[in-house]
Design an enzyme around this catalytic site. Structure first.
Site, PDB file in Angstrom:
ATOM      1  CB  CYS A 137     -22.190 -20.111  16.236  1.00 50.87           C
ATOM      2  SG  CYS A 137     -23.975 -20.385  16.115  1.00 50.87           S
TER       3      CYS A 137
ATOM      4  CG  HIS B  72     -23.265 -21.249  20.445  1.00 50.27           C
ATOM      5  ND1 HIS B  72     -22.979 -20.087  19.759  1.00 50.27           N
ATOM      6  CD2 HIS B  72     -22.057 -21.737  20.848  1.00 50.27           C
ATOM      7  CE1 HIS B  72     -21.668 -19.875  19.766  1.00 50.27           C
ATOM      8  NE2 HIS B  72     -21.090 -20.871  20.403  1.00 50.27           N
TER       9      HIS B  72
ATOM     10  CG  HIS C  79     -17.372 -20.935  20.383  1.00 52.54           C
ATOM     11  ND1 HIS C  79     -18.452 -20.537  21.127  1.00 52.54           N
ATOM     12  CD2 HIS C  79     -16.269 -20.496  21.070  1.00 52.54           C
ATOM     13  CE1 HIS C  79     -18.046 -19.897  22.210  1.00 52.54           C
ATOM     14  NE2 HIS C  79     -16.730 -19.862  22.200  1.00 52.54           N
TER      15      HIS C  79
END
Length: 351
Positions: free
Chosen positions: A266, A314, A326
């Site tokens: 990520c 994240h 993402h």
């Protein structure tokens, strides 16, 4: 006199033997099927399986970001050690040259009738100890005194470089230990998630995958970019380039620790997107969130970084209309997904 013979063990025959064998087989089966507790692990519903897998993936990603941080620390320490080794080699070479000059002075004095005791002392002792005896310095010529002071200074510098190198080596070893720890954690969490998924039927696994969010779209093939006018306009040319890069990465696999160009995790994706726009971001989620201007959810614009979970483990790149691009987790490629899919933790606008 009492007998010490062991009692004869009773043998099983006929129906008794068959009964014992049946009990033994059943017992073995109960251990295999139900575990040590004798209780079967309850079958999870699709929703429960998804919640469990999501939790394991979130824990794996938190460990991945700690791994990324440790790797960055290790790489920095390793580079610094290499530079210090080069610096130490240069300083040692200069030190040896200074010693050679002092040796030449001593040789010349010996040929002319003997070595000056002050020079002899300088060659035989630590230069710093020698310089502390100021009365001897006065006995040397200007050339001799300068060489000795240079020698002492060079030795101090070498000592400092070695001390820093030792510190960096300790940092490197600590970071390498952290890498090993987090790598084990990541693999264990991903294996646990795989085991949960393996207990599902193909249809159930497909349902869990579909619940991940929007499917990955071939942004590169469709030609959709942030510069094409499809979607909200980015607030700046740089933000537009970052969003365009993120679209071009759609469909690429998630690989923990990856920074491109063929796979990303990520924070690796968001870093690469903004690097394409000429902006350098830190490596990890918990450092990227501080690399820019903090903004509220209501202020989001395309190109902003959006962070999730209480541990800020994240990150995605906002593209407008409540959507982000993402890199989710293993098995789910870079994709478009709603930002309300995960617990929102904050947002940053890189500058």
């Amino acid at each position: 006199m009492a007998s010490h013979r062991r009692p004869k063990q009773r043998s099983f025959t006929g129906s008794t033997a068959r009964t014992a064998a049946t009990v033994a087989i059943a017992g073995a089966a109960s251990v295999s099927m139900f575990g040590e507790s004798g209780q079967a692990e309850p079958r999870l519903t699709t929703g429960q399986a998804k919640a469990k897998v999501d939790s394991l993936y979130a824990e794996a990603e938190a460990a991945t970001e700690r791994y990324n941080g440790a790797k960055e620390k290790a790489d920095t320490a390793r580079t610094r050690i290499e530079n210090l080794q080069d610096e130490l080699a240069r300083k040692t070479e200069r030190l040896n040259a200074t010693r050679d000059r002092l040796g030449s002075i001593a040789t010349a004095q010996y040929r002319s009738g003997g070595i000056d005791p002050a020079v002899q002392l300088a060659l035989d002792s630590n230069p710093e100890d020698y310089l502390a005896r100021a009365e001897f310095v006065d006995q040397l010529s200007g050339r001799q005194s300068a060489a000795l002071r240079t020698l002492a200074s060079e030795q101090r510098e070498i000592k400092q470089v070695r001390s820093e190198a030792d510190d960096k080596l300790a940092t490197l070893r600590g970071a390498q230990n952290e890498l090993r720890t987090q790598k084990r954690t990541i693999k264990a969490k991903l294996q646990a998630a795989k085991e949960v998924l393996d207990r599902l039927s193909a249809a159930e696994r497909a349902a869990v995958t579909a619940a991940d969010g929007s499917t990955a779209r071939a942004g590169r093939a469709s030609g959709r970019t942030a510069l094409s006018g499809d979607g909200p306009a980015a607030p700046s040319e740089r933000a537009a380039r970052a969003v365009s890069f993120a679209y071009s990465a759609l469909g690429l696999p998630y690989v923990w620790g990856a920074t491109g160009p063929s796979a990303y995790d990520c924070s690796g994706l968001t870093r690469a997107a903004w690097r394409a726009a000429g902006v350098s971001l830190p490596r990890t989620t918990y450092t990227q969130i501080n690399a820019g201007t903090r903004i509220s959810r209501s202020q989001l614009q395309p190109g902003d970084l959006v962070f999730f979970y209480s541990g800020v483990s994240h990150v995605g790149l906002y593209i407008g209309n409540g959507q982000m691009i993402h890199a989710p987790h293993p098995g789910s490629p870079v994709r478009i997904a709603p930002i309300d899919q995960m617990p929102f933790a904050g947002a940053t606008r890189p500058v």
